[in-house]
Design a protein around this motif. Structure first.
Motif, PDB file in Angstrom:
ATOM      1  N   UNK A   1      67.379 -33.101  -5.946  1.00 45.78           N
ATOM      2  CA  UNK A   1      67.669 -34.424  -5.418  1.00 45.78           C
ATOM      3  C   UNK A   1      66.678 -34.812  -4.324  1.00 45.78           C
ATOM      4  N   UNK A   2      66.455 -36.110  -4.198  1.00 43.80           N
ATOM      5  CA  UNK A   2      65.465 -36.589  -3.216  1.00 43.80           C
ATOM      6  C   UNK A   2      65.625 -38.095  -3.065  1.00 43.80           C
ATOM      7  N   UNK A   3      64.806 -38.661  -2.186  1.00 39.16           N
ATOM      8  CA  UNK A   3      64.733 -40.110  -2.010  1.00 39.16           C
ATOM      9  C   UNK A   3      63.455 -40.600  -2.669  1.00 39.16           C
ATOM     10  N   UNK A   4      63.582 -41.586  -3.552  1.00 41.63           N
ATOM     11  CA  UNK A   4      62.438 -42.138  -4.255  1.00 41.63           C
ATOM     12  C   UNK A   4      62.540 -43.651  -4.284  1.00 41.63           C
ATOM     13  N   UNK A   5      61.432 -44.279  -4.617  1.00 39.79           N
ATOM     14  CA  UNK A   5      61.448 -45.724  -4.787  1.00 39.79           C
ATOM     15  C   UNK A   5      61.826 -46.071  -6.225  1.00 39.79           C
ATOM     16  N   UNK A   6      62.294 -47.289  -6.398  1.00 37.59           N
ATOM     17  CA  UNK A   6      62.648 -47.764  -7.736  1.00 37.59           C
ATOM     18  C   UNK A   6      61.455 -47.615  -8.673  1.00 37.59           C
ATOM     19  N   UNK A   7      61.760 -47.161  -9.887  1.00 35.30           N
ATOM     20  CA  UNK A   7      60.720 -46.909 -10.867  1.00 35.30           C
ATOM     21  C   UNK A   7      60.219 -45.485 -10.865  1.00 35.30           C
ATOM     22  N   UNK A   8      60.612 -44.727  -9.869  1.00 34.95           N
ATOM     23  CA  UNK A   8      60.170 -43.346  -9.762  1.00 34.95           C
ATOM     24  C   UNK A   8      60.969 -42.409 -10.655  1.00 34.95           C
ATOM     25  N   UNK A   9      60.630 -41.129 -10.558  1.00 33.91           N
ATOM     26  CA  UNK A   9      61.263 -40.103 -11.396  1.00 33.91           C
ATOM     27  C   UNK A   9      61.690 -38.923 -10.547  1.00 33.91           C
ATOM     28  N   UNK A  10      62.725 -38.247 -11.017  1.00 35.35           N
ATOM     29  CA  UNK A  10      63.186 -36.996 -10.426  1.00 35.35           C
ATOM     30  C   UNK A  10      63.661 -36.084 -11.539  1.00 35.35           C
ATOM     31  N   UNK A  11      63.620 -34.790 -11.271  1.00 39.05           N
ATOM     32  CA  UNK A  11      64.156 -33.812 -12.202  1.00 39.05           C
ATOM     33  C   UNK A  11      65.157 -32.945 -11.460  1.00 39.05           C
ATOM     34  N   UNK A  12      66.396 -33.020 -11.893  1.00 45.97           N
ATOM     35  CA  UNK A  12      67.449 -32.188 -11.318  1.00 45.97           C
ATOM     36  C   UNK A  12      67.583 -30.909 -12.131  1.00 45.97           C
ATOM     37  N   UNK A  13      67.903 -29.828 -11.428  1.00 42.14           N
ATOM     38  CA  UNK A  13      68.139 -28.547 -12.077  1.00 42.14           C
ATOM     39  C   UNK A  13      69.519 -28.027 -11.706  1.00 42.14           C
ATOM     40  N   UNK A  14      70.128 -27.314 -12.625  1.00 41.15           N
ATOM     41  CA  UNK A  14      71.421 -26.688 -12.381  1.00 41.15           C
ATOM     42  C   UNK A  14      71.361 -25.271 -12.927  1.00 41.15           C
ATOM     43  N   UNK A  15      71.341 -24.308 -12.022  1.00 41.20           N
ATOM     44  CA  UNK A  15      71.282 -22.905 -12.417  1.00 41.20           C
ATOM     45  C   UNK A  15      72.686 -22.317 -12.416  1.00 41.20           C
ATOM     46  N   UNK A  16      73.070 -21.719 -13.531  1.00 36.84           N
ATOM     47  CA  UNK A  16      74.393 -21.122 -13.666  1.00 36.84           C
ATOM     48  C   UNK A  16      74.304 -19.610 -13.505  1.00 36.84           C
ATOM     49  N   UNK A  17      75.171 -19.054 -12.676  1.00 34.29           N
ATOM     50  CA  UNK A  17      75.276 -17.607 -12.548  1.00 34.29           C
ATOM     51  C   UNK A  17      76.698 -17.189 -12.883  1.00 34.29           C
ATOM     52  N   UNK A  18      76.860 -15.905 -13.136  1.00 33.42           N
ATOM     53  CA  UNK A  18      78.178 -15.425 -13.534  1.00 33.42           C
ATOM     54  C   UNK A  18      78.486 -15.728 -14.987  1.00 33.42           C
ATOM     55  N   UNK A  19      77.446 -16.032 -15.774  1.00 34.54           N
ATOM     56  CA  UNK A  19      77.618 -16.306 -17.198  1.00 34.54           C
ATOM     57  C   UNK A  19      76.608 -15.476 -17.974  1.00 34.54           C
ATOM     58  N   UNK A  20      76.974 -15.143 -19.194  1.00 33.05           N
ATOM     59  CA  UNK A  20      76.016 -14.514 -20.090  1.00 33.05           C
ATOM     60  C   UNK A  20      75.344 -15.609 -20.904  1.00 33.05           C
TER      61      UNK A  20
END
Length: 130
Positions: free
Chosen positions: A9-28
């Motif tokens: 997450x971050x602050x961006x201007x309109x038209x910009x891009x971001x990539x969110x990640x979600x790392x899961x632990x405790x799972x096979x």
């Protein structure tokens, strides 16, 4: 115990891009791939809404109408990680974004229903300025 950790997450201007990640632990790898994983968001004063979901084993996806064509959800099964690529961001995308995981096993169709998801991350803030 399943734990989800978001980042990106971050602050961006309109038209910009971001990539969110979600790392899961405790799972096979098996329990990661055969449950729905995805993203909700909640803006101040609004209800939490489902944004995008994926069933890693089948790569089936769901997108809210408001993000179709702009957001892409994907997974890396080797890393037990789900991503949300967000392009052409708009001020109305401003919200706290939460990663969520359903029970295992789940069916191959993921719904944007809060009750379907029992594991939650702490959230990552996305702010889009005009």
């Amino acid at each position: 115990q399943v734990q989800l950790v978001e980042s990106g997450g971050d602050s961006v201007q309109a038209g910009g891009s971001l990539r969110l990640s979600c790392a899961a632990s405790g799972v096979s790898g098996l329990t990661f791939s055969r449950r729905c994983m995805g993203w909700f968001r909640q803006a101040p004063g609004k209800e939490r809404e489902g944004v995008s979901f994926i069933y890693p084993a089948g790569s089936t996806t769901f997108y809210a109408d408001s993000v179709k064509g702009r957001f892409t959800v994907s997974q890396d099964n080797a890393k037990n990680t789900v991503y949300l690529q967000m392009n052409n961001l708009a001020p109305e995308d401003t919200a706290m974004y939460y990663c969520a995981a359903s029970r295992f096993p789940s069916g191959g169709t993921c719904r944007p229903a809060l009750d379907d998801y029992i594991h939650w991350g702490q959230g990552t803030q996305v702010t889009v300025s005009s």
